[in-house]
Design a protein around this motif. Structure first.
Motif: not given
Length: 121
Positions: A6-9, A85-99
């Motif tokens: 959502n917008e916050d998380s 093995a399953k590739v995961a990422d627990f520190g993933a962050k969105m790099l691109i915000k809408p707009g």
């Protein structure tokens, strides 16, 4: 399994895997007595390495658009009951915000790690 945002998380939802992650096996962080009897022998290690390569190959070559993980480390490799093995990422962050423009101005990942995909031109 899915992504909830959502917008916050934003949340990535992973399936629970009984053998935790590769970091716990390599650094003897497994506490369960039944699990600790299993040895991470060389055939299992090779199977895990091949699974990691297959996962990264899928992300880099078969996804549209391609996904560059940028933070491959043992704690981001999950293991199922058969040590697949399953590739995961627990520190993933969105790099691109809408707009915003689709450019990157930050370095993401663990210090000392540069993804091999950066060097392939």
């Amino acid at each position: 399994m899915c992504c909830i945002s959502n917008e916050d998380s934003m949340f990535l939802v992973y399936k629970y895997l009984e053998n935790h992650n590769l970091d716990k096996w390599l650094h003897k962080k497994i506490k369960s007595s039944s699990v600790s009897k299993v040895v991470l022998d060389w055939p299992k290690r090779l199977k895990i390495a091949i699974g990691i390569v297959q996962g990264l190959s899928y992300m880099h070559l078969d996804c549209s658009p391609p996904v560059v993980h940028r933070d491959i480390k043992t704690s981001n490799i999950l293991l199922d009951t058969q040590f697949n093995a399953k590739v995961a990422d627990f520190g993933a962050k969105m790099l691109i915000k809408p707009g915003e423009l689709n450019t990157m101005s930050a370095v993401i990942g663990s210090f000392g790690y540069i993804a091999p995909a950066i060097f392939s031109v």
